[in-house]
Design a protein around this motif. Structure first.
Motif, PDB file in Angstrom:
ATOM      1  N   LEU A 159      15.241 -37.672 -42.944  1.00 27.80           N
ATOM      2  CA  LEU A 159      16.081 -36.471 -42.856  1.00 27.80           C
ATOM      3  C   LEU A 159      17.351 -36.573 -43.697  1.00 27.80           C
ATOM      4  CD1 LEU A 159      15.891 -35.823 -39.011  1.00 27.80           C
ATOM      5  CD2 LEU A 159      14.639 -34.626 -40.820  1.00 27.80           C
ATOM      6  N   SER A 160      17.585 -37.726 -44.309  1.00 29.60           N
ATOM      7  CA  SER A 160      18.843 -37.980 -45.014  1.00 29.60           C
ATOM      8  C   SER A 160      20.025 -37.690 -44.092  1.00 29.60           C
ATOM      9  CB  SER A 160      18.940 -37.143 -46.295  1.00 29.60           C
ATOM     10  OG  SER A 160      17.960 -37.541 -47.207  1.00 29.60           O
ATOM     11  N   LEU A 161      19.952 -38.266 -42.895  1.00 24.46           N
ATOM     12  CA  LEU A 161      20.983 -38.071 -41.879  1.00 24.46           C
ATOM     13  C   LEU A 161      21.599 -39.411 -41.501  1.00 24.46           C
ATOM     14  CD1 LEU A 161      22.515 -36.446 -39.690  1.00 24.46           C
ATOM     15  CD2 LEU A 161      20.514 -36.800 -38.201  1.00 24.46           C
ATOM     16  N   ALA A 162      22.915 -39.511 -41.656  1.00 20.29           N
ATOM     17  CA  ALA A 162      23.650 -40.699 -41.233  1.00 20.29           C
ATOM     18  C   ALA A 162      24.468 -40.335 -40.004  1.00 20.29           C
ATOM     19  CB  ALA A 162      24.569 -41.192 -42.337  1.00 20.29           C
ATOM     20  N   ILE A 163      24.487 -41.236 -39.039  1.00 19.33           N
ATOM     21  CA  ILE A 163      25.322 -41.058 -37.858  1.00 19.33           C
ATOM     22  C   ILE A 163      26.347 -42.178 -37.876  1.00 19.33           C
ATOM     23  CG2 ILE A 163      25.414 -40.976 -35.344  1.00 19.33           C
ATOM     24  CD1 ILE A 163      22.450 -40.075 -35.440  1.00 19.33           C
ATOM     25  N   GLU A 164      27.609 -41.788 -37.815  1.00 20.15           N
ATOM     26  CA  GLU A 164      28.706 -42.736 -37.821  1.00 20.15           C
ATOM     27  C   GLU A 164      29.416 -42.692 -36.474  1.00 20.15           C
ATOM     28  OE1 GLU A 164      28.029 -44.672 -40.406  1.00 20.15           O
ATOM     29  OE2 GLU A 164      30.059 -44.594 -41.233  1.00 20.15           O
ATOM     30  N   VAL A 165      29.613 -43.854 -35.868  1.00 14.99           N
ATOM     31  CA  VAL A 165      30.330 -43.961 -34.603  1.00 14.99           C
ATOM     32  C   VAL A 165      31.763 -44.359 -34.938  1.00 14.99           C
ATOM     33  CG1 VAL A 165      30.467 -45.092 -32.359  1.00 14.99           C
ATOM     34  CG2 VAL A 165      28.223 -44.641 -33.385  1.00 14.99           C
ATOM     35  N   ASP A 166      32.691 -43.445 -34.682  1.00 14.97           N
ATOM     36  CA  ASP A 166      34.087 -43.674 -35.009  1.00 14.97           C
ATOM     37  C   ASP A 166      34.852 -44.211 -33.812  1.00 14.97           C
ATOM     38  OD1 ASP A 166      33.571 -42.657 -37.509  1.00 14.97           O
ATOM     39  OD2 ASP A 166      34.435 -40.687 -37.108  1.00 14.97           O
ATOM     40  N   GLY A 167      35.376 -45.416 -33.968  1.00 14.79           N
ATOM     41  CA  GLY A 167      36.231 -46.017 -32.941  1.00 14.79           C
ATOM     42  C   GLY A 167      37.681 -45.774 -33.277  1.00 14.79           C
ATOM     43  N   SER A 168      38.567 -46.443 -32.589  1.00 23.11           N
ATOM     44  CA  SER A 168      40.000 -46.230 -32.783  1.00 23.11           C
ATOM     45  C   SER A 168      40.463 -46.621 -34.185  1.00 23.11           C
ATOM     46  CB  SER A 168      40.802 -46.990 -31.727  1.00 23.11           C
ATOM     47  OG  SER A 168      40.502 -48.362 -31.802  1.00 23.11           O
ATOM     48  N   SER A 169      39.775 -47.538 -34.845  1.00 25.91           N
ATOM     49  CA  SER A 169      40.187 -47.931 -36.197  1.00 25.91           C
ATOM     50  C   SER A 169      40.078 -46.769 -37.176  1.00 25.91           C
ATOM     51  CB  SER A 169      39.340 -49.103 -36.698  1.00 25.91           C
ATOM     52  OG  SER A 169      38.007 -48.711 -36.893  1.00 25.91           O
ATOM     53  N   VAL A 213      30.407 -39.184 -34.556  1.00 23.01           N
ATOM     54  CA  VAL A 213      30.592 -39.122 -33.109  1.00 23.01           C
ATOM     55  C   VAL A 213      31.649 -40.159 -32.757  1.00 23.01           C
ATOM     56  CG1 VAL A 213      28.231 -38.331 -32.663  1.00 23.01           C
ATOM     57  CG2 VAL A 213      28.727 -40.764 -32.594  1.00 23.01           C
ATOM     58  N   THR A 214      32.371 -39.917 -31.676  1.00 32.57           N
ATOM     59  CA  THR A 214      33.401 -40.888 -31.312  1.00 32.57           C
ATOM     60  C   THR A 214      32.822 -41.927 -30.359  1.00 32.57           C
ATOM     61  OG1 THR A 214      34.223 -39.697 -29.379  1.00 32.57           O
ATOM     62  CG2 THR A 214      35.207 -39.130 -31.520  1.00 32.57           C
ATOM     63  N   GLU A 215      33.380 -43.118 -30.480  1.00 36.94           N
ATOM     64  CA  GLU A 215      32.973 -44.210 -29.595  1.00 36.94           C
ATOM     65  C   GLU A 215      33.218 -43.809 -28.135  1.00 36.94           C
ATOM     66  OE1 GLU A 215      33.640 -49.019 -29.271  1.00 36.94           O
ATOM     67  OE2 GLU A 215      34.823 -47.871 -30.699  1.00 36.94           O
ATOM     68  N   ARG A 216      34.330 -43.140 -27.907  1.00 37.10           N
ATOM     69  CA  ARG A 216      34.684 -42.699 -26.555  1.00 37.10           C
ATOM     70  C   ARG A 216      33.623 -41.750 -25.987  1.00 37.10           C
ATOM     71  NH1 ARG A 216      37.238 -38.471 -24.086  1.00 37.10           N
ATOM     72  NH2 ARG A 216      38.542 -38.988 -22.295  1.00 37.10           N
ATOM     73  N   ASP A 217      33.189 -40.772 -26.799  1.00 36.65           N
ATOM     74  CA  ASP A 217      32.170 -39.829 -26.328  1.00 36.65           C
ATOM     75  C   ASP A 217      30.859 -40.533 -25.998  1.00 36.65           C
ATOM     76  OD1 ASP A 217      33.897 -37.690 -26.470  1.00 36.65           O
ATOM     77  OD2 ASP A 217      33.131 -36.952 -28.401  1.00 36.65           O
ATOM     78  N   VAL A 218      30.479 -41.498 -26.843  1.00 31.65           N
ATOM     79  CA  VAL A 218      29.238 -42.235 -26.592  1.00 31.65           C
ATOM     80  C   VAL A 218      29.329 -42.973 -25.252  1.00 31.65           C
ATOM     81  CG1 VAL A 218      27.739 -44.117 -27.374  1.00 31.65           C
ATOM     82  CG2 VAL A 218      28.636 -42.474 -29.029  1.00 31.65           C
ATOM     83  N   ARG A 219      30.459 -43.618 -25.020  1.00 32.93           N
ATOM     84  CA  ARG A 219      30.620 -44.387 -23.775  1.00 32.93           C
ATOM     85  C   ARG A 219      30.748 -43.496 -22.547  1.00 32.93           C
ATOM     86  NH1 ARG A 219      35.299 -46.931 -23.795  1.00 32.93           N
ATOM     87  NH2 ARG A 219      35.982 -46.369 -25.860  1.00 32.93           N
ATOM     88  N   LYS A 220      31.395 -42.348 -22.680  1.00 38.37           N
ATOM     89  CA  LYS A 220      31.664 -41.490 -21.519  1.00 38.37           C
ATOM     90  C   LYS A 220      30.537 -40.497 -21.227  1.00 38.37           C
ATOM     91  CE  LYS A 220      36.045 -42.674 -20.769  1.00 38.37           C
ATOM     92  NZ  LYS A 220      36.492 -43.369 -19.629  1.00 38.37           N
ATOM     93  N   ASP A 221      29.863 -39.998 -22.284  1.00 40.92           N
ATOM     94  CA  ASP A 221      28.866 -38.940 -22.084  1.00 40.92           C
ATOM     95  C   ASP A 221      27.781 -39.021 -23.160  1.00 40.92           C
ATOM     96  OD1 ASP A 221      27.488 -36.728 -21.245  1.00 40.92           O
ATOM     97  OD2 ASP A 221      29.054 -35.281 -21.722  1.00 40.92           O
ATOM     98  N   GLY A 264      24.710 -38.616 -23.003  1.00 40.27           N
ATOM     99  CA  GLY A 264      23.735 -37.529 -22.937  1.00 40.27           C
ATOM    100  C   GLY A 264      24.111 -36.370 -23.848  1.00 40.27           C
ATOM    101  N   SER A 265      25.384 -35.981 -23.827  1.00 39.58           N
ATOM    102  CA  SER A 265      25.838 -34.893 -24.701  1.00 39.58           C
ATOM    103  C   SER A 265      25.783 -35.296 -26.167  1.00 39.58           C
ATOM    104  CB  SER A 265      27.271 -34.482 -24.340  1.00 39.58           C
ATOM    105  OG  SER A 265      27.294 -33.885 -23.071  1.00 39.58           O
ATOM    106  N   VAL A 266      26.099 -36.545 -26.451  1.00 45.61           N
ATOM    107  CA  VAL A 266      26.040 -37.033 -27.831  1.00 45.61           C
ATOM    108  C   VAL A 266      24.599 -36.969 -28.339  1.00 45.61           C
ATOM    109  CG1 VAL A 266      26.330 -39.062 -29.318  1.00 45.61           C
ATOM    110  CG2 VAL A 266      28.091 -38.486 -27.630  1.00 45.61           C
ATOM    111  N   VAL A 267      23.667 -37.432 -27.534  1.00 44.00           N
ATOM    112  CA  VAL A 267      22.257 -37.407 -27.931  1.00 44.00           C
ATOM    113  C   VAL A 267      21.770 -35.964 -28.086  1.00 44.00           C
ATOM    114  CG1 VAL A 267      19.900 -38.010 -27.233  1.00 44.00           C
ATOM    115  CG2 VAL A 267      21.739 -39.690 -27.003  1.00 44.00           C
ATOM    116  N   GLU A 268      22.200 -35.069 -27.205  1.00 39.26           N
ATOM    117  CA  GLU A 268      21.830 -33.652 -27.350  1.00 39.26           C
ATOM    118  C   GLU A 268      22.327 -33.104 -28.681  1.00 39.26           C
ATOM    119  OE1 GLU A 268      23.156 -31.316 -24.008  1.00 39.26           O
ATOM    120  OE2 GLU A 268      22.105 -32.619 -22.580  1.00 39.26           O
TER     121      GLU A 268
END
Length: 123
Positions: free
Chosen positions: A61-71, A96-104, A106-110
């Motif tokens: 799909l030529s899709l990259a997912i980047e998890v952005d932390g506080s840095s 996507v933010t690291e915080r969102d992945v850890r907290k929710d 399910g919404s990130v995957v949706e």
């Protein structure tokens, strides 16, 4: 599947190291992305592309997912440059933010499923 510019071979050891020492958010998200769990599409972790390593890549799909932390709060300009260069290669970048992945996760995957559906529908 897109053909990307050759990546810097010096990135291979770093990518391997990053796979072994992923953040909690990266490990959690990987559990939802691996083995074709997102609409049957295959993702790869810590994949060198050009001069960069993306957190997750679906070549088909030529899709990259980047998890952005506080840095990433202080690396805004370099992140924007990196994203522009990846997009110039034909890669859609979903941040996507690291915080969102850890907290929710399910919404990130949706959100990822929505993006995957949009891209696969266009093709």
């Amino acid at each position: 599947m897109e053909d990307y510019p050759a990546y810097d071979e010096n990135l291979k050891p770093l990518a391997s190291k990053l796979r072994k020492s992923g953040t909690l958010a990266e490990v959690l998200l990987w559990q939802s992305l691996k083995r074709g769990q997102v609409e049957g599409f295959r993702f790869i972790r810590q994949k060198p592309v050009g001069n960069y390593i993306v957190d997750f890549l679906c070549k088909e799909l030529s899709l990259a997912i980047e998890v952005d932390g506080s840095s990433h709060d202080v690396r805004g300009e370099s992140d924007r440059k990196r994203q522009k260069e990846l997009e110039a290669m034909g890669i859609t970048v979903l941040r996507v933010t690291e915080r969102d992945v850890r907290k929710d996760i399910g919404s990130v995957v949706e959100g990822i499923i929505r993006m995957v559906s949009e891209i696969s529908y266009r093709e």
